[in-house]
Scaffold this active site. Structure first.
Site, PDB file in Angstrom:
ATOM      1  N   ARG A   1       0.826  -1.215   0.000  1.00 34.92           N
ATOM      2  CA  ARG A   1       0.000   0.000   0.000  1.00 34.92           C
ATOM      3  C   ARG A   1       0.868   1.276   0.000  1.00 34.92           C
ATOM      4  O   ARG A   1       0.488   2.292   0.588  1.00 34.92           O
ATOM      5  CB  ARG A   1      -0.963   0.033   1.208  1.00 34.92           C
ATOM      6  CG  ARG A   1      -2.009  -1.067   1.223  1.00 34.92           C
ATOM      7  CD  ARG A   1      -2.980  -0.947   0.052  1.00 34.92           C
ATOM      8  NE  ARG A   1      -4.130  -1.801   0.231  1.00 34.92           N
ATOM      9  CZ  ARG A   1      -4.156  -3.097  -0.080  1.00 34.92           C
ATOM     10  NH1 ARG A   1      -3.103  -3.677  -0.617  1.00 34.92           N
ATOM     11  NH2 ARG A   1      -5.256  -3.804   0.102  1.00 34.92           N
TER      12      ARG A   1
ATOM     13  N   SER B   1     -10.515  -0.737   3.659  1.00 35.04           N
ATOM     14  CA  SER B   1      -9.731  -0.971   4.876  1.00 35.04           C
ATOM     15  C   SER B   1      -9.252   0.369   5.424  1.00 35.04           C
ATOM     16  O   SER B   1      -8.606   1.133   4.702  1.00 35.04           O
ATOM     17  CB  SER B   1      -8.506  -1.822   4.570  1.00 35.04           C
ATOM     18  OG  SER B   1      -8.878  -3.070   4.055  1.00 35.04           O
TER      19      SER B   1
ATOM     20  N   GLU C   1      -4.527   3.400   6.719  1.00 38.27           N
ATOM     21  CA  GLU C   1      -4.296   3.285   5.285  1.00 38.27           C
ATOM     22  C   GLU C   1      -4.933   4.460   4.544  1.00 38.27           C
ATOM     23  O   GLU C   1      -4.451   4.931   3.527  1.00 38.27           O
ATOM     24  CB  GLU C   1      -4.886   1.961   4.768  1.00 38.27           C
ATOM     25  CG  GLU C   1      -4.414   1.620   3.373  1.00 38.27           C
ATOM     26  CD  GLU C   1      -5.424   0.845   2.566  1.00 38.27           C
ATOM     27  OE1 GLU C   1      -5.875   1.396   1.531  1.00 38.27           O
ATOM     28  OE2 GLU C   1      -5.753  -0.283   2.960  1.00 38.27           O
TER      29      GLU C   1
HETATM   30  N1  EPU Z   1     -10.586 -11.194   9.917  1.00 37.94           N
HETATM   31  C1  EPU Z   1     -11.223 -11.338  11.139  1.00 37.94           C
HETATM   32  N2  EPU Z   1     -12.205 -10.448  11.453  1.00 37.94           N
HETATM   33  C2  EPU Z   1     -12.580  -9.447  10.626  1.00 37.94           C
HETATM   34  C3  EPU Z   1     -11.914  -9.291   9.379  1.00 37.94           C
HETATM   35  C4  EPU Z   1     -10.914 -10.183   9.058  1.00 37.94           C
HETATM   36  O1  EPU Z   1     -10.925 -12.234  11.922  1.00 37.94           O
HETATM   37  O2  EPU Z   1     -13.487  -8.696  10.974  1.00 37.94           O
HETATM   38  C5  EPU Z   1      -9.568 -12.187   9.542  1.00 37.94           C
HETATM   39  C6  EPU Z   1     -10.145 -13.079   8.430  1.00 37.94           C
HETATM   40  O3  EPU Z   1     -10.845 -14.158   8.963  1.00 37.94           O
HETATM   41  C7  EPU Z   1      -8.912 -13.521   7.703  1.00 37.94           C
HETATM   42  C8  EPU Z   1      -7.965 -12.342   7.870  1.00 37.94           C
HETATM   43  O4  EPU Z   1      -8.460 -11.563   8.944  1.00 37.94           O
HETATM   44  O5  EPU Z   1      -8.344 -14.649   8.339  1.00 37.94           O
HETATM   45  C9  EPU Z   1      -7.840 -11.502   6.605  1.00 37.94           C
HETATM   46  O6  EPU Z   1      -9.125 -11.003   6.229  1.00 37.94           O
HETATM   47  P1  EPU Z   1      -9.495 -10.622   4.700  1.00 37.94           P
HETATM   48  O7  EPU Z   1      -9.170 -11.735   3.796  1.00 37.94           O
HETATM   49  O8  EPU Z   1     -10.873 -10.085   4.712  1.00 37.94           O
HETATM   50  O9  EPU Z   1      -8.458  -9.506   4.311  1.00 37.94           O
HETATM   51  P2  EPU Z   1      -7.843  -8.257   5.078  1.00 37.94           P
HETATM   52  O10 EPU Z   1      -6.415  -8.572   5.404  1.00 37.94           O
HETATM   53  O11 EPU Z   1      -8.709  -7.844   6.209  1.00 37.94           O
HETATM   54  C10 EPU Z   1      -6.870  -7.203   2.902  1.00 37.94           C
HETATM   55  C11 EPU Z   1      -6.874  -5.883   2.223  1.00 37.94           C
HETATM   56  C12 EPU Z   1      -8.191  -5.663   1.481  1.00 37.94           C
HETATM   57  C13 EPU Z   1      -8.368  -6.774   0.476  1.00 37.94           C
HETATM   58  C14 EPU Z   1      -8.351  -8.108   1.220  1.00 37.94           C
HETATM   59  C15 EPU Z   1      -8.421  -9.295   0.301  1.00 37.94           C
HETATM   60  C16 EPU Z   1      -5.429  -4.472   3.578  1.00 37.94           C
HETATM   61  C17 EPU Z   1      -5.342  -3.320   4.528  1.00 37.94           C
HETATM   62  N3  EPU Z   1      -6.659  -4.822   3.193  1.00 37.94           N
HETATM   63  O12 EPU Z   1      -7.862  -7.148   3.932  1.00 37.94           O
HETATM   64  O13 EPU Z   1      -8.088  -4.437   0.775  1.00 37.94           O
HETATM   65  O14 EPU Z   1      -9.586  -6.642  -0.230  1.00 37.94           O
HETATM   66  O15 EPU Z   1      -7.095  -8.230   1.964  1.00 37.94           O
HETATM   67  O16 EPU Z   1      -7.207  -9.489  -0.349  1.00 37.94           O
HETATM   68  O17 EPU Z   1      -4.400  -5.017   3.179  1.00 37.94           O
HETATM   69  C18 EPU Z   1      -8.483  -2.100   1.041  1.00 37.94           C
HETATM   70  O18 EPU Z   1      -7.251  -1.954   0.998  1.00 37.94           O
HETATM   71  O19 EPU Z   1      -9.259  -1.116   1.132  1.00 37.94           O
HETATM   72  C19 EPU Z   1      -9.034  -3.440   0.976  1.00 37.94           C
HETATM   73  C20 EPU Z   1     -10.332  -3.681   1.118  1.00 37.94           C
END
Ligand code: EPU
Length: 341
Positions: A167, A241, A337
């Site tokens: 990012r 995010s 972010e």
């Molecule tokens: N999780 C939780 N609780 C929650 C949310 C997530 O326990 O409320 C756990 C999930 O179960 C999973 C892990 O956290 O094991 C990761 O969750 P997720 O796959 O939803 O991805 P993220 O790391 O929360 C990132 C990006 C997103 C992108 C997704 C999918 C960042 C800051 N965010 O989110 O990007 O869509 O991966 O690849 O890196 C954005 O940047 O605006 C964005 C939406």
């Protein structure tokens, strides 16, 4: 070119903040942008803050903007050239990102399918190296053209010049506020290589009974996953995010894991681990929290939402409380972010 005063920005930011800009104008070419910047200097306002707005989907206005907001509406998608394996496609910074991704998928050009439905415009994609489901734009990026605000010169940046990170790019760090991205060229595959190992995509394709997916199948799976978890900014104000996933040393991860066996982390090179901030925020009890119209989304704790009339200060205060709570519960520092204006 019309320059407007006290212009309302509510419809131009995905958080739906009801703020205004001291001056506002749109541009759809480098020449128009140069003319606006000249005009701003001639009016003696060059020292006022300048904000170049794309889709408005990654920022939080805390108050009215006391400077110039210039909305980048440079459009157009152009196939520059191709070779046996790749096609080089240039898109104007003001093109809607998802529309551009769909256009490429429609022509069978692979690479961007995992990045379907990310809000915002093409110009923001290199700015913060957008990523989702195991793919980041740096993997497909060829080059971009950007206008240097002070000199008015148009310069080309290759992948090495952009210093992409998680990012991050040079446009958010060393060259912050110095350039306006005009267009971006992506190098896409004529023989797609799919990235379906990311858990949720794999499950989604399996559930749909798709054994040999096409780029369209992968894009559709990503769209369904995003729609099931992430709030649509047209319905509930948000900027995706709100925080980055923080990196901690492996030793700290190991001790956190002893206390919290369910903690989610991804190993990185150099004995580091990237933690899922969504997990931390949920574990600290914030998921679904709401005070007034500011809240933490009930299906993705990394997303802060405006249910209607929250102010930028309400959302920022909530984010500050979350930062402090994660610091005291886990000794982990969360970094925002979203750009705070
Ligand atoms: N999780 C939780 N609780 C929650 C949310 C997530 O326990 O409320 C756990 C999930 O179960 C999973 C892990 O956290 O094991 C990761 O969750 P997720 O796959 O939803 O991805 P993220 O790391 O929360 C990132 C990006 C997103 C992108 C997704 C999918 C960042 C800051 N965010 O989110 O990007 O869509 O991966 O690849 O890196 C954005 O940047 O605006 C964005 C939406």
């Amino acid at each position: 070119m019309e320059i407007l005063a006290n212009y309302p920005l509510k419809k131009l930011n995905s958080f739906g903040m009801d703020v205004s800009a001291h001056r506002f104008a749109r541009f759809s070419s480098a020449d128009e942008l140069q003319a606006l910047l000249r005009h701003r200097r001639e009016q003696g306002e060059a020292a006022l803050p300048l904000l170049v707005l794309g889709g408005g989907s990654n920022l939080l206005f805390r108050e009215n903007f006391s400077g110039w907001v210039l909305k980048n509406e440079i459009g157009g998608v152009e196939e520059l050239h191709e070779d046996a394996d790749f096609v080089y496609v240039r898109a104007g910074a003001g093109e809607n990102w998802h529309g551009f991704v769909q256009y490429c998928i429609g022509r069978g050009w692979g690479g961007l399918e995992n990045l379907s439905l990310i809000p915002g415009n093409v110009g923001a994609s290199p700015m913060q190296n957008i990523g989702a489901y195991g793919v980041e734009i740096k993997d497909l990026f060829w080059d971009l053209r950007a206008l240097h605000i002070e000199s008015g010169r148009v310069e080309t940046f290759t992948v090495g010049d952009c210093h992409f990170g998680y990012r991050e790019s040079v446009f958010k760090t060393k060259l912050r506020n110095q350039y306006v991205i005009l267009d971006v060229t992506y190098c896409l595959r004529k023989k797609p290589v799919l990235h379906t190992s990311y858990g949720a995509i794999h499950q989604e394709l399996e559930a749909a009974g798709i054994g040999q997916p096409t780029i369209r199948d992968v894009a559709d799976a990503v769209i369904r996953i995003r729609q099931s978890k992430l709030p649509d900014p047209a319905v509930i104000g948000n900027a995706g995010s709100f925080f980055k996933n923080p990196t901690v040393p492996l030793a700290q991860f190991n001790s956190l894991q002893q206390q919290h066996p369910g903690i989610v982390g991804y190993p990185l090179p150099g004995d580091k681990v990237k933690l899922a901030a969504g997990w931390l925020i949920e574990a600290a009890g914030w998921k679904g929290y709401r005070k007034g119209d500011a809240g933490v989304h009930p299906r993705q704790a990394l997303v802060l939402v405006n249910y209607g009339h929250a102010t930028g200060a309400d959302i920022f205060d909530l984010s500050e409380q979350i930062v402090q709570s994660i610091r005291s519960a886990f000794n982990v520092e969360l970094e925002r972010e979203v750009n705070i204006i």
